[in-house]
Write an enzyme that holds these catalytic residues in place. Structure first.
Site, PDB file in Angstrom:
ATOM      1  N   LYS A 118       3.780 114.798 -17.289  1.00 24.06           N
ATOM      2  CA  LYS A 118       5.196 114.583 -17.629  1.00 24.06           C
ATOM      3  C   LYS A 118       5.601 115.493 -18.786  1.00 24.06           C
ATOM      4  CE  LYS A 118       5.118 109.874 -15.904  1.00 24.06           C
ATOM      5  NZ  LYS A 118       5.018 108.438 -16.132  1.00 24.06           N
TER       6      LYS A 118
ATOM      7  N   GLN B  47       4.464 104.430 -21.188  1.00 25.37           N
ATOM      8  CA  GLN B  47       3.584 104.410 -20.018  1.00 25.37           C
ATOM      9  C   GLN B  47       2.966 103.028 -19.832  1.00 25.37           C
ATOM     10  OE1 GLN B  47       3.428 107.082 -18.045  1.00 25.37           O
ATOM     11  NE2 GLN B  47       1.814 106.416 -16.673  1.00 25.37           N
TER      12      GLN B  47
ATOM     13  N   ASP C 144      13.052 105.627 -17.207  1.00 25.32           N
ATOM     14  CA  ASP C 144      12.288 105.025 -16.112  1.00 25.32           C
ATOM     15  C   ASP C 144      13.182 104.134 -15.241  1.00 25.32           C
ATOM     16  OD1 ASP C 144       9.534 105.619 -15.951  1.00 25.32           O
ATOM     17  OD2 ASP C 144       9.085 104.394 -17.717  1.00 25.32           O
TER      18      ASP C 144
HETATM   19  N1  GUN Z   1       2.690 104.144 -14.987  1.00 25.85           N
HETATM   20  C1  GUN Z   1       2.567 104.653 -13.730  1.00 25.85           C
HETATM   21  N2  GUN Z   1       3.745 105.163 -13.309  1.00 25.85           N
HETATM   22  C2  GUN Z   1       4.630 104.969 -14.313  1.00 25.85           C
HETATM   23  C3  GUN Z   1       6.004 105.295 -14.483  1.00 25.85           C
HETATM   24  O1  GUN Z   1       6.671 105.855 -13.596  1.00 25.85           O
HETATM   25  N3  GUN Z   1       6.552 104.945 -15.671  1.00 25.85           N
HETATM   26  C4  GUN Z   1       5.852 104.312 -16.640  1.00 25.85           C
HETATM   27  N4  GUN Z   1       6.491 103.989 -17.767  1.00 25.85           N
HETATM   28  N5  GUN Z   1       4.574 104.004 -16.523  1.00 25.85           N
HETATM   29  C5  GUN Z   1       3.966 104.338 -15.369  1.00 25.85           C
END
Ligand code: GUN
Length: 311
Positions: free
Chosen positions: A53, A97, A120
């Site tokens: 990311k 996350q 998100d």
């Molecule tokens: N853990 C796995 N995928 C995601 C996501 O898209 N966002 C977040 N915040 N945590 C994750």
């Protein structure tokens, strides 16, 4: 043979669009979009995701910042950090996350992120906006699913869609987006009766059950469009090697109109949509768009139709 929906290529197009928007913002004297990612603990998979990311931000000119906190970080300290980021004018997107360590209340933490910075789309305000069709930030994978569908479907009105899986992160938001697009939507799950029969009637199948090769060829109507959100690593008995498979038996579904591959379908879209959401949040926070509805121009209302019309 079914058309293969090339998620990598469509994600690249979306990234180009995000980059162009960043350039336009800078030319207009606005602050460069900024994304902050918080990672608590040392879960290996999470570290990989977060690295991806952060790296992706560079491609489109988004400032990125990473807070790596030890696994024993207190909930109080995490909430204090989020509070600081909520108030920081250089931070337009905050992503914490998950999974978080067990001693932290994940729902409380996700609720503490300012809805307008919740790239998100997990905050209840954004969930509520999505489910009432009033904008908000749309979760990345569902947004990616819609963009992929729009690359092969001109008119959604009245189409029968079956969503397999009812998770808060994929199944439910995808169902809401399809409803907004005027589809007739069946949301199915492990207790659904006659799933193969239901699936066989569908013009659109979105498989997000996390069950490898659940959807068989005989579940699919000729000419249907299939989006495969699943990704599972399995041992291939024939070759003795591991390989990634989706929720759809890909080789059996070549009578579909179009299908996403795994990998290379939905996966690349998720990060591209995160970047797009960050740019959109940065614009909204800096007053671009309708100030009475900060989300009037949210990706859910404009981004996927634009992306589809460009492709
Ligand atoms: N853990 C796995 N995928 C995601 C996501 O898209 N966002 C977040 N915040 N945590 C994750």
């Amino acid at each position: 043979m079914a058309d293969i929906i090339d998620g990598k290529a469509i994600a690249r197009q979306l990234d180009e669009k995000s980059k162009a928007q960043v350039d336009e913002m800078l030319a207009a004297g606005m602050t460069r979009p900024g994304l902050t990612v918080i990672l608590v603990g040392d879960d290996g998979a999470s570290q990989v995701y977060v690295r991806r990311k952060i790296k992706a931000c560079e491609k489109v000119g988004i400032n990125s910042n990473e807070h790596r906190l030890p696994a024993d970080t207190s909930q109080e300290d995490l909430l204090a950090l989020i509070d600081k980021l909520n108030k920081d004018p250089e931070v337009h997107g905050i992503l914490c996350q998950v999974p978080l360590p067990d001693h932290i209340d994940t729902r409380l933490v996700l609720r503490s992120i300012a809805p307008e910075k919740d790239v998100d789309g997990f905050h209840p305000v954004n969930v509520g906006r999505l489910s009432t069709g009033t904008g908000g930030i749309v979760p990345c994978t569902p947004l990616g699913v819609m963009i992929l569908l729009e690359s092969v479907i001109d008119d959604f009105v009245g189409k029968d869609a079956v969503v397999i899986g009812k998770s808060n992160i994929v199944g439910k938001p995808v169902a809401n987006l399809l409803l907004d697009a005027e589809c007739t939507v069946s949301v199915t799950h492990i207790y659904t009766k006659n799933l193969p029969e239901l699936a066989r009637k569908a013009d659109i199948i979105v498989a997000a059950a996390g069950a490898p090769e659940l959807v068989k060829g005989e579940w699919v109507k000729p000419g249907a469009v299939i989006i495969d959100v699943g990704i599972t690593r399995i041992m291939d008995e024939e070759t003795g090697k591991e390989r990634l498979v989706g929720d759809v038996a890909f080789d059996e579904c070549q009578h579909a109109k179009a299908i996403t591959p795994v990998p290379g379908g939905v996966g690349p879209m998720t990060i591209a949509c995160l970047l797009a959401n960050t740019v959109q949040a940065a614009k909204a926070l800096q007053g671009e768009g309708d100030k009475t509805d900060q989300y009037a121009d949210a990706p859910s209302r404009t981004m996927f139709t634009e992306a589809a019309s460009d492709s």
